[in-house]
Motif scaffolding. Structure first.
Motif, PDB file in Angstrom:
ATOM      1  N   MET A   1       0.851  -1.192   0.000  1.00  0.00           N
ATOM      2  CA  MET A   1       0.000   0.000   0.000  1.00  0.00           C
ATOM      3  C   MET A   1       0.881   1.234   0.000  1.00  0.00           C
ATOM      4  SD  MET A   1      -2.818  -1.335   2.796  1.00  0.00           S
ATOM      5  CE  MET A   1      -1.585  -2.197   3.808  1.00  0.00           C
ATOM      6  N   ALA A   2       0.991   1.886  -1.160  1.00  0.00           N
ATOM      7  CA  ALA A   2       1.833   3.073  -1.269  1.00  0.00           C
ATOM      8  C   ALA A   2       1.264   4.190  -0.416  1.00  0.00           C
ATOM      9  CB  ALA A   2       1.930   3.521  -2.725  1.00  0.00           C
ATOM     10  N   GLY A   3       2.153   5.016   0.114  1.00  0.00           N
ATOM     11  CA  GLY A   3       1.715   6.124   0.935  1.00  0.00           C
ATOM     12  C   GLY A   3       2.086   5.974   2.396  1.00  0.00           C
ATOM     13  N   GLY A   4       2.731   4.860   2.757  1.00  0.00           N
ATOM     14  CA  GLY A   4       3.225   4.722   4.121  1.00  0.00           C
ATOM     15  C   GLY A   4       2.699   3.558   4.913  1.00  0.00           C
ATOM     16  N   ALA A   5       1.551   2.993   4.524  1.00  0.00           N
ATOM     17  CA  ALA A   5       0.966   1.901   5.318  1.00  0.00           C
ATOM     18  C   ALA A   5       1.861   0.671   5.333  1.00  0.00           C
ATOM     19  CB  ALA A   5      -0.420   1.546   4.790  1.00  0.00           C
ATOM     20  N   SER A   6       2.434   0.335   4.178  1.00  0.00           N
ATOM     21  CA  SER A   6       3.250  -0.884   4.066  1.00  0.00           C
ATOM     22  C   SER A   6       4.688  -0.612   4.482  1.00  0.00           C
ATOM     23  CB  SER A   6       3.193  -1.421   2.636  1.00  0.00           C
ATOM     24  OG  SER A   6       1.885  -1.785   2.292  1.00  0.00           O
ATOM     25  N   CYS A   7       4.877  -0.391   5.752  1.00  0.00           N
ATOM     26  CA  CYS A   7       6.198  -0.079   6.290  1.00  0.00           C
ATOM     27  C   CYS A   7       6.952  -1.365   6.635  1.00  0.00           C
ATOM     28  CB  CYS A   7       6.054   0.801   7.524  1.00  0.00           C
ATOM     29  SG  CYS A   7       5.048   0.056   8.828  1.00  0.00           S
ATOM     30  N   PRO A   8       8.256  -1.284   6.899  1.00  0.00           N
ATOM     31  CA  PRO A   8       9.028  -2.485   7.219  1.00  0.00           C
ATOM     32  C   PRO A   8       8.488  -3.270   8.403  1.00  0.00           C
ATOM     33  CG  PRO A   8      10.509  -0.682   6.676  1.00  0.00           C
ATOM     34  CD  PRO A   8       9.135  -0.090   6.730  1.00  0.00           C
ATOM     35  N   GLN A   9       7.990  -2.581   9.422  1.00  0.00           N
ATOM     36  CA  GLN A   9       7.478  -3.289  10.592  1.00  0.00           C
ATOM     37  C   GLN A   9       6.281  -4.160  10.249  1.00  0.00           C
ATOM     38  OE1 GLN A   9       6.273  -0.773  13.858  1.00  0.00           O
ATOM     39  NE2 GLN A   9       6.053  -2.483  15.288  1.00  0.00           N
ATOM     40  N   LEU A  10       5.354  -3.628   9.438  1.00  0.00           N
ATOM     41  CA  LEU A  10       4.183  -4.417   9.052  1.00  0.00           C
ATOM     42  C   LEU A  10       4.588  -5.598   8.190  1.00  0.00           C
ATOM     43  CD1 LEU A  10       1.126  -4.868   8.891  1.00  0.00           C
ATOM     44  CD2 LEU A  10       1.088  -3.322   6.912  1.00  0.00           C
ATOM     45  N   ALA A  11       5.413  -5.351   7.178  1.00  0.00           N
ATOM     46  CA  ALA A  11       5.819  -6.424   6.272  1.00  0.00           C
ATOM     47  C   ALA A  11       6.570  -7.520   7.020  1.00  0.00           C
ATOM     48  CB  ALA A  11       6.681  -5.857   5.147  1.00  0.00           C
ATOM     49  N   ALA A  12       7.467  -7.132   7.928  1.00  0.00           N
ATOM     50  CA  ALA A  12       8.240  -8.118   8.687  1.00  0.00           C
ATOM     51  C   ALA A  12       7.337  -8.946   9.587  1.00  0.00           C
ATOM     52  CB  ALA A  12       9.307  -7.411   9.515  1.00  0.00           C
ATOM     53  N   THR A  13       6.373  -8.296  10.233  1.00  0.00           N
ATOM     54  CA  THR A  13       5.481  -9.009  11.137  1.00  0.00           C
ATOM     55  C   THR A  13       4.642 -10.032  10.386  1.00  0.00           C
ATOM     56  OG1 THR A  13       5.364  -7.075  12.588  1.00  0.00           O
ATOM     57  CG2 THR A  13       3.665  -8.743  12.861  1.00  0.00           C
ATOM     58  N   VAL A  14       4.124  -9.639   9.217  1.00  0.00           N
ATOM     59  CA  VAL A  14       3.315 -10.562   8.420  1.00  0.00           C
ATOM     60  C   VAL A  14       4.153 -11.756   7.968  1.00  0.00           C
ATOM     61  CG1 VAL A  14       2.026 -10.836   6.264  1.00  0.00           C
ATOM     62  CG2 VAL A  14       1.671  -8.803   7.680  1.00  0.00           C
ATOM     63  N   SER A  15       5.352 -11.490   7.487  1.00  0.00           N
ATOM     64  CA  SER A  15       6.216 -12.587   7.037  1.00  0.00           C
ATOM     65  C   SER A  15       6.597 -13.507   8.198  1.00  0.00           C
ATOM     66  CB  SER A  15       7.470 -12.024   6.367  1.00  0.00           C
ATOM     67  OG  SER A  15       7.164 -11.409   5.130  1.00  0.00           O
ATOM     68  N   GLU A  16       6.929 -12.928   9.346  1.00  0.00           N
ATOM     69  CA  GLU A  16       7.269 -13.737  10.514  1.00  0.00           C
ATOM     70  C   GLU A  16       6.102 -14.605  10.958  1.00  0.00           C
ATOM     71  OE1 GLU A  16      10.035 -14.175  12.738  1.00  0.00           O
ATOM     72  OE2 GLU A  16      11.100 -13.495  10.952  1.00  0.00           O
ATOM     73  N   ALA A  17       4.873 -14.109  10.739  1.00  0.00           N
ATOM     74  CA  ALA A  17       3.681 -14.847  11.169  1.00  0.00           C
ATOM     75  C   ALA A  17       3.284 -15.946  10.194  1.00  0.00           C
ATOM     76  CB  ALA A  17       2.515 -13.878  11.355  1.00  0.00           C
ATOM     77  N   GLY A  18       3.956 -16.006   9.038  1.00  0.00           N
ATOM     78  CA  GLY A  18       3.669 -17.071   8.082  1.00  0.00           C
ATOM     79  C   GLY A  18       3.046 -16.623   6.790  1.00  0.00           C
ATOM     80  N   GLY A  19       2.776 -15.311   6.652  1.00  0.00           N
ATOM     81  CA  GLY A  19       2.285 -14.777   5.391  1.00  0.00           C
ATOM     82  C   GLY A  19       3.431 -14.268   4.548  1.00  0.00           C
ATOM     83  N   LEU A  20       3.114 -13.434   3.570  1.00  0.00           N
ATOM     84  CA  LEU A  20       4.139 -12.810   2.736  1.00  0.00           C
ATOM     85  C   LEU A  20       3.957 -11.301   2.825  1.00  0.00           C
ATOM     86  CD1 LEU A  20       6.473 -13.155   0.670  1.00  0.00           C
ATOM     87  CD2 LEU A  20       4.739 -13.080  -1.146  1.00  0.00           C
ATOM     88  N   GLY A  21       4.881 -10.640   3.513  1.00  0.00           N
ATOM     89  CA  GLY A  21       4.820  -9.196   3.666  1.00  0.00           C
ATOM     90  C   GLY A  21       5.369  -8.484   2.443  1.00  0.00           C
ATOM     91  N   PHE A  22       4.887  -7.257   2.217  1.00  0.00           N
ATOM     92  CA  PHE A  22       5.308  -6.484   1.054  1.00  0.00           C
ATOM     93  C   PHE A  22       5.624  -5.051   1.442  1.00  0.00           C
ATOM     94  CE2 PHE A  22       4.232  -9.383  -2.387  1.00  0.00           C
ATOM     95  CZ  PHE A  22       4.926  -8.864  -3.471  1.00  0.00           C
ATOM     96  N   LEU A  23       6.665  -4.513   0.821  1.00  0.00           N
ATOM     97  CA  LEU A  23       6.958  -3.082   0.868  1.00  0.00           C
ATOM     98  C   LEU A  23       6.425  -2.434  -0.401  1.00  0.00           C
ATOM     99  CD1 LEU A  23      10.679  -3.040   2.073  1.00  0.00           C
ATOM    100  CD2 LEU A  23       8.641  -2.523   3.441  1.00  0.00           C
ATOM    101  N   ALA A  24       5.994  -1.180  -0.293  1.00  0.00           N
ATOM    102  CA  ALA A  24       5.518  -0.424  -1.448  1.00  0.00           C
ATOM    103  C   ALA A  24       6.564   0.624  -1.804  1.00  0.00           C
ATOM    104  CB  ALA A  24       4.187   0.252  -1.128  1.00  0.00           C
ATOM    105  N   ALA A  25       7.179   0.481  -2.980  1.00  0.00           N
ATOM    106  CA  ALA A  25       8.198   1.433  -3.410  1.00  0.00           C
ATOM    107  C   ALA A  25       7.604   2.642  -4.121  1.00  0.00           C
ATOM    108  CB  ALA A  25       9.209   0.744  -4.321  1.00  0.00           C
ATOM    109  N   GLY A  26       6.311   2.579  -4.452  1.00  0.00           N
ATOM    110  CA  GLY A  26       5.672   3.683  -5.149  1.00  0.00           C
ATOM    111  C   GLY A  26       5.779   4.990  -4.387  1.00  0.00           C
ATOM    112  N   TYR A  27       6.113   6.065  -5.101  1.00  0.00           N
ATOM    113  CA  TYR A  27       6.248   7.421  -4.567  1.00  0.00           C
ATOM    114  C   TYR A  27       7.482   7.606  -3.687  1.00  0.00           C
ATOM    115  CZ  TYR A  27       1.302   7.226  -5.879  1.00  0.00           C
ATOM    116  OH  TYR A  27       0.117   7.023  -6.545  1.00  0.00           O
ATOM    117  N   LYS A  28       8.317   6.594  -3.565  1.00  0.00           N
ATOM    118  CA  LYS A  28       9.550   6.719  -2.797  1.00  0.00           C
ATOM    119  C   LYS A  28      10.738   6.887  -3.742  1.00  0.00           C
ATOM    120  CE  LYS A  28       8.258   4.025   1.292  1.00  0.00           C
ATOM    121  NZ  LYS A  28       6.921   3.566   0.925  1.00  0.00           N
ATOM    122  N   THR A  29      11.793   7.487  -3.256  1.00  0.00           N
ATOM    123  CA  THR A  29      13.030   7.552  -4.021  1.00  0.00           C
ATOM    124  C   THR A  29      13.695   6.184  -3.985  1.00  0.00           C
ATOM    125  OG1 THR A  29      14.395   8.154  -2.114  1.00  0.00           O
ATOM    126  CG2 THR A  29      13.349   9.978  -3.356  1.00  0.00           C
TER     127      THR A  29
END
Length: 365
Positions: free
Chosen positions: A20-48
């Motif tokens: 989710m571009a705009g800040g929601a998909s931060c490293p903490q969220l993605a890491a937590t989801v992956s650690e819990a057994g899902g697949l976490g994602f970072l959003a590079a959109g709008y970032k340098t």
């Protein structure tokens, strides 16, 4: 099954946290989801590219599990300058109200795509997904050589075919129920008019007739029973954004999180008001007043309204923010991300067990 294994070894549960571009998909969220057994994602959109790389480093410091990074495809420079100018004039009152200047609509249309590709090829990540178009075969082949799996967001069978022909490992099939931007390849009102998209289950079934690559299902999914339905229709996993947006680990603005279940925001609509591309969000004042007049001009309108949206958030005014949300937003649960993954997995197992019992009963009768 061999095709499906190209993705299923990335996660324990068939649950993908949407980028989710705009800040929601931060490293903490993605890491937590992956650690819990899902697949976490970072959003590079709008970032340098530099900011993207820093988030990847942060994420790698939080988990050793698989994760993905999403890129926006470059957009054609075909926006109607006169229409963009007229919309800018329309927003002068908003700029005065929020005491902030309108952004430069010509701030760039490629989202530093080539530079981000270079970073991701030099420092490979497990998965890279693409939105707003399909990369060339050369790009997808380069990622395959680097050991990175690739996913392309599609909203039609034809787009799915294009992704398969280009060499994508999988497609993310996005139904019209999805929150945020529709990942259509084009931005043409004559082709992808508001509400013209297909519902998720119909779209999965259609896409299965056209391609052999694995399908990830996205669009309005908030419960494990819906994941079960998507898997039964032919998907190998479900991608969920709105469900994770309200988690404490999410980087979304607090006003955005609160609006998900606020009775004041009872429904969603597709709009071009904030970005110039069809995107589903909670209906608020800005959307009602400006949506009917917004031209198909992305990312010009995104750049133009970016400051307004930030100023509205700073002022505590959700009526001027882009409150992206899927159709199932009222089902959002304010749970820690790991707990949410656990609950979804339990619900998925229960739905599968119930389906098995129903099949057995039908066979007996």
């Amino acid at each position: 099954m061999a095709m499906s294994s190209a993705l299923t070894d990335l996660y324990r549960y068939p649950i993908v946290q949407a980028p989710m571009a705009g800040g929601a998909s931060c490293p903490q969220l993605a890491a937590t989801v992956s650690e819990a057994g899902g697949l976490g994602f970072l959003a590079a959109g709008y970032k340098t590219p530099e900011a993207m790389y820093e988030e990847i480093k942060q994420l790698r410091g939080l988990t050793g599990r698989h994760f993905g990074v999403n890129l926006f495809m470059p957009q054609p420079a075909n926006a109607d300058a006169a229409a963009v100018g007229a919309y800018r004039a329309r927003l002068t009152g908003e700029a005065a109200w929020y005491e902030t200047p309108l952004g430069d609509p010509d701030a760039g249309s490629d989202d530093a795509y080539d530079a981000k590709l270079a970073v991701l090829l030099d420092n490979p990540v497990p998965v890279v997904s693409f939105t707003f178009g399909c990369p060339t075969r050369a790009v997808l082949d380069a990622f395959a050589k680097a050991g990175t799996r690739t996913i392309v967001t599609v909203t039609s069978p034809v787009e799915a075919q294009t992704a398969q022909w280009a060499g994508a490992d999988a497609v993310c099939v996005q139904g019209v129920e999805a929150g945020g931007h529709q990942g259509t390849y084009s931005n043409d009102p004559a082709v992808d008019g508001m509400g013209a998209g297909l519902g998720l289950l119909s779209l999965i079934t259609l896409v299965r007739e056209y391609v052999q690559v694995p399908i990830i299902a996205a669009g309005g999914i908030m419960r494990g029973s819906q994941i079960a339905a998507a898997l039964a229709a032919g998907a190998v996993a479900a991608q969920m954004g709105t469900a994770f947006l309200v988690c404490p680990e999410s980087g979304a603005n607090a006003l955005h999180k609160q609006a998900m279940t606020d009775p004041l925001f009872g429904r969603t609509e597709l709009t071009r008001a904030f970005s110039g591309r069809p995107a589903r969000g909670l209906v608020n004042r800005f959307m009602r007043e400006h949506g009917p007049h917004a031209p198909a001009a992305y990312p010009q309108l995104h750049h133009m309204t970016s400051g307004l949206r930030k100023a509205a958030a700073k002022a505590g005014d959700p009526q001027g923010m882009a409150l992206w949300a899927g159709q199932g937003h009222r089902l959002a649960r304010e749970l820690p991300a790991a707990r949410l993954v656990e609950m979804l997995a339990v619900e998925l197992d229960a739905a599968r067990a119930e389906l098995g019992l129903q099949v057995q009963r039908g066979a007996v009768s």
